[in-house]
Each structure stands twice: as C-alpha cells, then as structure tokens.
Design a protein around this motif. Structure first.
Motif, PDB file in Angstrom:
ATOM      1  N   PRO A   1     -44.410  16.200  14.226  1.00  0.00           N
ATOM      2  CA  PRO A   1     -42.915  16.172  13.979  1.00  0.00           C
ATOM      3  C   PRO A   1     -42.449  17.142  13.479  1.00  0.00           C
ATOM      4  O   PRO A   1     -42.737  17.882  12.115  1.00  0.00           O
ATOM      5  CB  PRO A   1     -42.734  15.179  12.809  1.00  0.00           C
ATOM      6  CG  PRO A   1     -44.501  14.256  12.815  1.00  0.00           C
ATOM      7  CD  PRO A   1     -44.954  15.170  13.492  1.00  0.00           C
ATOM      8  N   CYS A   2     -41.999  17.840  13.473  1.00  0.00           N
ATOM      9  CA  CYS A   2     -41.322  19.003  13.283  1.00  0.00           C
ATOM     10  C   CYS A   2     -39.429  19.930  13.434  1.00  0.00           C
ATOM     11  O   CYS A   2     -39.227  18.969  13.836  1.00  0.00           O
ATOM     12  CB  CYS A   2     -41.711  20.575  13.600  1.00  0.00           C
ATOM     13  SG  CYS A   2     -41.450  20.160  15.055  1.00  0.00           S
ATOM     14  N   ASN A   3     -39.175  20.240  12.724  1.00  0.00           N
ATOM     15  CA  ASN A   3     -37.966  20.755  13.012  1.00  0.00           C
ATOM     16  C   ASN A   3     -37.653  22.596  13.399  1.00  0.00           C
ATOM     17  O   ASN A   3     -38.697  23.104  13.358  1.00  0.00           O
ATOM     18  CB  ASN A   3     -36.887  20.958  11.360  1.00  0.00           C
ATOM     19  CG  ASN A   3     -37.185  19.843  10.824  1.00  0.00           C
ATOM     20  OD1 ASN A   3     -36.622  18.851  11.509  1.00  0.00           O
ATOM     21  ND2 ASN A   3     -37.077  19.513   9.519  1.00  0.00           N
ATOM     22  N   LEU A   4     -36.523  22.723  14.619  1.00  0.00           N
ATOM     23  CA  LEU A   4     -36.527  24.055  15.202  1.00  0.00           C
ATOM     24  C   LEU A   4     -36.158  25.309  14.270  1.00  0.00           C
ATOM     25  O   LEU A   4     -34.725  24.314  13.979  1.00  0.00           O
ATOM     26  CB  LEU A   4     -35.591  23.554  17.209  1.00  0.00           C
ATOM     27  CG  LEU A   4     -37.365  22.859  17.687  1.00  0.00           C
ATOM     28  CD1 LEU A   4     -36.187  23.035  19.008  1.00  0.00           C
ATOM     29  CD2 LEU A   4     -38.238  23.818  18.238  1.00  0.00           C
ATOM     30  N   CYS A   5     -35.709  26.169  14.764  1.00  0.00           N
ATOM     31  CA  CYS A   5     -34.734  27.170  14.065  1.00  0.00           C
ATOM     32  C   CYS A   5     -34.056  27.246  15.035  1.00  0.00           C
ATOM     33  O   CYS A   5     -34.306  28.137  16.318  1.00  0.00           O
ATOM     34  CB  CYS A   5     -35.784  27.973  13.417  1.00  0.00           C
ATOM     35  SG  CYS A   5     -34.706  29.645  12.648  1.00  0.00           S
ATOM     36  N   PRO A   6     -32.652  26.959  14.992  1.00  0.00           N
ATOM     37  CA  PRO A   6     -31.536  27.656  16.667  1.00  0.00           C
ATOM     38  C   PRO A   6     -32.024  28.956  16.226  1.00  0.00           C
ATOM     39  O   PRO A   6     -31.219  29.269  17.574  1.00  0.00           O
ATOM     40  CB  PRO A   6     -30.668  27.049  15.769  1.00  0.00           C
ATOM     41  CG  PRO A   6     -31.121  26.410  14.651  1.00  0.00           C
ATOM     42  CD  PRO A   6     -31.814  26.315  14.284  1.00  0.00           C
ATOM     43  N   HIS A   7     -32.383  29.904  15.039  1.00  0.00           N
ATOM     44  CA  HIS A   7     -31.998  31.740  15.247  1.00  0.00           C
ATOM     45  C   HIS A   7     -32.970  31.868  15.968  1.00  0.00           C
ATOM     46  O   HIS A   7     -33.543  32.750  16.975  1.00  0.00           O
ATOM     47  CB  HIS A   7     -32.205  31.540  13.524  1.00  0.00           C
ATOM     48  CG  HIS A   7     -30.432  31.262  13.214  1.00  0.00           C
ATOM     49  ND1 HIS A   7     -29.516  31.286  13.516  1.00  0.00           N
ATOM     50  CD2 HIS A   7     -30.937  30.273  12.115  1.00  0.00           C
ATOM     51  CE1 HIS A   7     -28.983  31.266  12.589  1.00  0.00           C
ATOM     52  NE2 HIS A   7     -29.774  29.640  11.675  1.00  0.00           N
ATOM     53  N   MET A   8     -34.397  31.443  15.560  1.00  0.00           N
ATOM     54  CA  MET A   8     -35.202  32.076  15.972  1.00  0.00           C
ATOM     55  C   MET A   8     -35.792  31.691  17.151  1.00  0.00           C
ATOM     56  O   MET A   8     -36.318  32.602  18.674  1.00  0.00           O
ATOM     57  CB  MET A   8     -36.822  31.167  16.328  1.00  0.00           C
ATOM     58  CG  MET A   8     -37.165  31.295  14.368  1.00  0.00           C
ATOM     59  SD  MET A   8     -37.277  33.722  14.282  1.00  0.00           S
ATOM     60  CE  MET A   8     -38.042  33.295  12.144  1.00  0.00           C
ATOM     61  N   LYS A   9     -35.092  30.204  18.158  1.00  0.00           N
ATOM     62  CA  LYS A   9     -35.082  29.864  19.540  1.00  0.00           C
ATOM     63  C   LYS A   9     -33.899  30.640  20.398  1.00  0.00           C
ATOM     64  O   LYS A   9     -34.320  30.340  21.450  1.00  0.00           O
ATOM     65  CB  LYS A   9     -35.343  28.932  20.009  1.00  0.00           C
ATOM     66  CG  LYS A   9     -35.980  27.665  19.278  1.00  0.00           C
ATOM     67  CD  LYS A   9     -37.466  28.139  18.815  1.00  0.00           C
ATOM     68  CE  LYS A   9     -38.771  28.237  18.805  1.00  0.00           C
ATOM     69  NZ  LYS A   9     -39.033  27.949  18.120  1.00  0.00           N
TER      70      LYS A   9
END
Ligand code: 13P
Ligand code: SF4
Length: 330
Positions: A284-292
């Motif tokens: 389980p984790c959260n994505l960083c939209p900026h890094m992506k």
C-alpha cells in the motif's frame, strides 16, 4: 559508424539492462521502454548530459538511465560534483532549481513543467518576510522542498535527512521551520527545540493514517514499518523507523527486515525491490502526481529539444545558494 549501426549499438546497450529490472518490470512491458532508453543513452553521450534521479522515480528511469540517484540531500550534494554540460533532473522543480543554484554555468533541464510539489506551493517569499516580522530574531530553517525565492529569504536549508542536525547546529532554543508542519513537529519531538511551524503538507504523506498502519500490521505478521517524516506525527509514532528516503533505503539494506512496509511514495518499494529481491515489500502506498510527470518519453524529449531549461532569477540566486551551502556545510 553509420546512424543505423549506432542506434543498434544503443539498442543493445538498453536491452542488456533488462535483467536488472526483470524482478519489477514484466517482460511483455519491456519493449515499451527499451526504445526510449536506447535513445536517452545516445542523447546523454551526444550532449555530455547526466541524469539525476530521485528515489521516487519509476524503476525504468531509476535503474536504466539515471547516473546519480538518491534522496533530496544526496542529489543536492552530488549536483555540486557533476562534471557534465547538461543536467537533467528526474525529480521535481525545486530539485532542478537546487541543481541550477549549485551549477550556475550548466544547462539544467526539467522534463516536465508540471513536476511541482504541494509543499513548495504552500509558501511564498512574502509569507517568509511576514513570519520574520512577526517573530524577529528567530532563525528561519527552510525545507529544500521550496522555491528559490523562499530559500533566498531563509537562514539555512534542510532536508528530511539532515533536519535534526541542521537545527541542532544552530544552538538556539527556538526556530521557525517552514513549510512542512509534520516534518517540523516530528523534528521538534526529536530535538526538544521549540519550533514555529507553517501549515504546508506533502499531499502524498499526509494521507496515511495510524489506523491503516495498525491494520497492515494485523494482516502481515512480522511487518517492519518505515515511515517518511513528512507523515503526520501520529503515523510516525506507529512506525518502527522514520527517516528520509535514503534512511529508509539504508534500513532495508541493513538486512534487519524481511517483510517491509514503506509508508511513502509507491516507486520507493519498486526501486528497492530491484536491489533487494530477498525482501518482501507490502505495497500500500500513495503516488506523487508531480514525480509521475517525469517519464522516459519526457526525458527523451527534454534531451532532444534541450528544454525545459531551468533558470533562477539573479536577484535571488546568491541568497538562495547561500542557504543551501550553509546546509551542505553542516
Ligand atoms: P527525501 O528524498 O529527501 O526523503 O524527500 C522526500 C520527498 O518527498 C521529496 O520530494
Ligand atoms: Fe512534494 Fe510530496 Fe511529491 Fe515530494 S512526494 S514532490 S514532498 S508532493
């Protein structure tokens, strides 16, 4: 060498990298990456360019095209030593600005202008001037996740990897620490220094809750929980260890945990799984939209077009650089 022979040379180089990432990239997905990787390898040589990649970059970037990898502190330190004409930042805007401040004569490229940061967006230089007016004489410690304008108004920078050391180096009882409220609260607990905070949050780490961590522990016996200090203090309190992304990598490398939960951005686990196939990562984790926003094709375009070039206004550059250099000297 003809152009087509050259391209098949780089294609071979790219394909020879696949075994490195086969643990996390299925074979059927590799062809979608390998052509961009070959082109990037060729472009790096053509332009004498290096790629700096943060730990939150995806494995095909982190393990296949990056020359320098690490947490924000390592990237800032290594940006000082880079010998190249062009630096491509596979990370977010504040990291590219930091690289530019430390390398004023080099061309620094950020492959996507969308690669910002919720922490950097939470505060302006005018806000820092107001804080100084409200708390005269109290030093301002600024997280690197800020714009150069904000750094220019600060006494010293810090990262999550050295925040404690930086604050202790000041030898004062009270500091203003901006803009991450949770990092400031976590450091205040560790150091005993009184910290005036700001209401900025990382949109990736603020979403984790202590209840989630308790549920994951119940579901995964023997789980070792590592949390980034941008998480709320009640989440950090539930973890076995808290540290920067480099700190978490070192903990995993120490072999102290067989089953790990990284309470942070998703690509961290993928990148560490490449290096430590023996460790089981609970995901389980959260994505960083900026890094992506940084992808292989964005990096390729950046090197083909030599854009987007990062510049820092001369009116702030010297003062911003000083606050980073003071941090690096600690
Ligand atoms: P570190 O890599 O310094 O731990 O920072 C985490 C982060 O959120 C960078 O954007
Ligand atoms: Fe900013 Fe958080 Fe993304 Fe890092 S993970 S770039 S702190 S929003």
């Amino acid at each position: 060498m003809t152009a087509s022979l050259q391209m098949s040379f780089w294609q071979e180089q790219a394909d020879s990298l696949y075994p490195r990432v086969s643990h996390v990239i299925p074979a059927m997905e590799w062809p979608a990456f390998s052509e961009d990787i070959a082109a990037i390898l060729a472009l790096k040589e053509k332009h004498n360019a290096v790629i700096l990649a943060h730990n939150y970059q995806t494995p095909e970037i982190f393990h296949c095209v990056a020359d320098v990898k690490g947490d924000s502190l390592a990237l800032a330190r290594k940006a000082q030593e880079v010998e190249a004409d062009v630096i491509v930042m596979a990370g977010v805007a504040f990291m590219a600005e930091t690289a530019k401040l430390l390398n004023p004569s080099k061309k620094v490229l950020l492959p996507s202008v969308e690669a910002g940061c919720s922490l950097a967006d939470s505060i302006t230089a005018a806000d820092v001037r107001l804080l100084r007016a409200r708390y005269p004489g109290i030093p301002v410690v600024t997280y690197v996740n800020t714009s150069a304008d904000v750094k220019a108004e600060s006494d010293i920078c810090c990262t999550s990897g050295n925040a404690r050391k930086v604050i202790e180096s000041l030898g004062v009882e009270e500091v203003i620490m901006i803009p991450d409220e949770f990092l400031a609260q976590n450091v205040a607990r560790e150091t005993g220094v009184k910290i005036i905070t700001w209401k900025g949050h990382c949109e990736v780490h603020e979403r984790f809750t202590p209840e989630e961590i308790r549920q994951w522990r119940a579901a995964w016996p023997g789980l070792v929980v590592l949390a980034h200090p941008e998480c709320p203090p009640e989440v950090v309190a539930e973890a076995d260890y808290s540290g920067s992304t480099a700190g978490m990598s070192d903990f995993v490398a120490s072999g102290k945990a067989g089953r790990v939960l990284l309470v942070t951005e998703c690509s961290m686990s993928d990148n560490l799984a490449v290096e430590h196939p023996e460790v089981e990562f609970v995901r389980p984790c959260n994505l960083c939209p900026h890094m992506k926003h940084i992808t292989l094709s964005a990096i390729r375009k950046a090197l083909e077009r030599m854009e987007v070039e990062v510049t820092v206004d001369a009116s702030v550059a010297d003062r911003a650089r000083l606050s980073i250099e003071r941090m690096l000297a600690v």
